[in-house]
Design a protein around this motif. Structure first.
Motif, PDB file in Angstrom:
ATOM      1  N   ARG A   1       0.842  -1.196  -0.084  1.00 20.90           N
ATOM      2  CA  ARG A   1       0.128  -0.004  -0.033  1.00 20.90           C
ATOM      3  C   ARG A   1       0.998   1.059  -0.038  1.00 20.90           C
TER       4      ARG A   1
ATOM      5  N   ALA B   1     -10.847   4.018  15.457  1.00 24.70           N
ATOM      6  CA  ALA B   1     -11.513   3.833  14.131  1.00 24.70           C
ATOM      7  C   ALA B   1     -12.909   4.802  14.214  1.00 24.70           C
TER       8      ALA B   1
ATOM      9  N   ARG C   1     -11.863   6.832   7.227  1.00 28.21           N
ATOM     10  CA  ARG C   1     -12.160   5.640   7.263  1.00 28.21           C
ATOM     11  C   ARG C   1     -11.082   4.651   7.657  1.00 28.21           C
ATOM     12  N   ALA C   2     -11.367   3.803   8.639  1.00 26.68           N
ATOM     13  CA  ALA C   2      -9.987   3.055   9.212  1.00 26.68           C
ATOM     14  C   ALA C   2     -10.174   1.730   8.803  1.00 26.68           C
ATOM     15  N   SER C   3      -9.306   0.873   8.883  1.00 24.77           N
ATOM     16  CA  SER C   3      -9.454  -0.763   8.667  1.00 24.77           C
ATOM     17  C   SER C   3      -8.242  -1.385   9.777  1.00 24.77           C
TER      18      SER C   3
ATOM     19  N   ASP D   1      -6.496  -4.384  10.224  1.00 19.13           N
ATOM     20  CA  ASP D   1      -5.894  -5.290   9.404  1.00 19.13           C
ATOM     21  C   ASP D   1      -5.255  -6.630  10.244  1.00 19.13           C
TER      22      ASP D   1
ATOM     23  N   MET E   1      -3.091  -1.427  11.573  1.00 23.08           N
ATOM     24  CA  MET E   1      -4.383  -0.311  11.018  1.00 23.08           C
ATOM     25  C   MET E   1      -3.756   0.332   9.992  1.00 23.08           C
ATOM     26  N   HIS E   2      -4.634   0.491   8.956  1.00 22.76           N
ATOM     27  CA  HIS E   2      -4.470   1.569   7.905  1.00 22.76           C
ATOM     28  C   HIS E   2      -5.577   2.463   7.767  1.00 22.76           C
ATOM     29  N   ALA E   3      -5.608   3.690   7.353  1.00 24.76           N
ATOM     30  CA  ALA E   3      -6.781   4.705   7.278  1.00 24.76           C
ATOM     31  C   ALA E   3      -6.322   5.582   6.415  1.00 24.76           C
TER      32      ALA E   3
END
Length: 313
Positions: free
Chosen positions: A37, A245, A287-289, A291, A306-308
């Protein structure tokens, strides 16, 4: 200008005392996906919020926050050593902007960073020097510390500067969630340990190896259940990640005493995640994920990634 966030746990124990192959492979897959990413995003500037573990910052002068205008990785454990490509003038402008926002921050022209910063850069970019980078130290091990709200406000102030920088920015938060490895404390320390915590820069290779050996031995004892170190707390970890998040301002109510009680002394490293999300929040809704999350006793850590991105991205 765009912004991208990656937050991840770090560990000095990777390669020294690892979990079972299936768990290690899962962690490495998550890290590889994060690196893909980042490289696809191709940032023009990286800002890393990271702690230090009495390698670069000591009680002779322990700032709550410090921005590096020049920095060098010491290469502890198996982390990469060498200079970071810090854009000095931009870092100085960032310091001025943060101070103008009424957030007190120190400036260093000779910052030493350890695995807490270097490992994140290596995992996410493949090295120390692929992109220009500004390191932001957040004290996470040396009491007294400010409240969690201060870390969020620091991140917001930095985010506002970045939003007007004209650059494509990657922000990184590097820290464990619940964990309490054998990081020394000043309170109750003997004379030798006290001096090491006050002015212990640049130890001999023998001293550094002895410290690493103690950490590895502590991890083995912790995993075997033969340790009195604070247990990992997956429930608390997950609740914190949900706050990031969906309700970042909720971290303001987290007291330092609560963090130590629920997550262990080194859980204060969550400040790096809070600051990174604070920077992202300066760009608006996001918006956050989540992972990855798993308690990994071999690494004495609640381990997460996490990524966002901004909601409009």
């Amino acid at each position: 200008m765009p912004i991208h966030l990656e937050c991840l746990s770090h560990t000095p124990l990777h390669g020294y005392f690892d979990p079972v192959p299936e768990v290690l492979a899962e962690v490495e897959r998550v890290q590889a996906a994060a690196r893909e990413r980042v490289l696809a995003y191709d940032p023009e500037l990286v800002v890393v919020f990271a702690p230090d573990h009495y390698n670069g910052f000591f009680y002779d002068l322990m700032p709550p926050f410090c921005i590096g205008a020049a920095a060098h990785s010491i290469g502890d454990y198996k982390s990469l050593a060498g200079p970071l490509p810090v854009p000095t003038e931009l870092a100085k402008e960032l310091v001025g902007s943060v101070l103008a926002a009424d957030i007190d921050v120190a400036l260093s022209y000779r910052m030493q960073v350890d695995h807490g910063c270097a490992q994140a850069l290596e995992v996410l970019t493949g090295g120390l020097d692929r992109f220009p980078v500004i390191p932001v130290f957040i004290n996470s091990v040396a009491p007294p510390m400010g409240r969690m709200r201060r870390a969020r406000l620091l991140g917001e102030a930095i985010g506002r500067f970045l939003a007007h920088s004209g650059k494509r920015v990657l922000v990184i938060g590097s820290g464990g969630i619940s964990h309490e490895p054998p990081v020394p404390e000043l309170t109750g320390a003997n004379a030798e340990a006290t001096e090491r915590l006050i002015a212990g820069r640049n130890p001999t290779p023998e001293a550094r190896n002895a410290r690493q050996d103690r950490t590895i031995a502590a991890a083995r004892a912790f995993t075997a259940g033969a340790s009195n170190m604070h247990p990992l707390n997956p429930e608390w970890d997950r609740a914190f990640l949900v706050r990031l998040a969906f309700e970042l301002s909720a971290v303001d109510g987290m007291t330092n005493e609560e963090i130590v009680r629920e997550g262990g002394r080194s859980a204060q490293e969550i400040r790096t995640w809070v600051a990174a999300f604070g920077a992202l929040s300066a760009y608006g809704a996001y918006r956050a994920s989540l992972d990855f999350y798993r308690p990994i006793p071999e690494w004495i850590a609640g381990f997460a990634a996490m990524h966002a991105v901004p909601a409009a991205a």
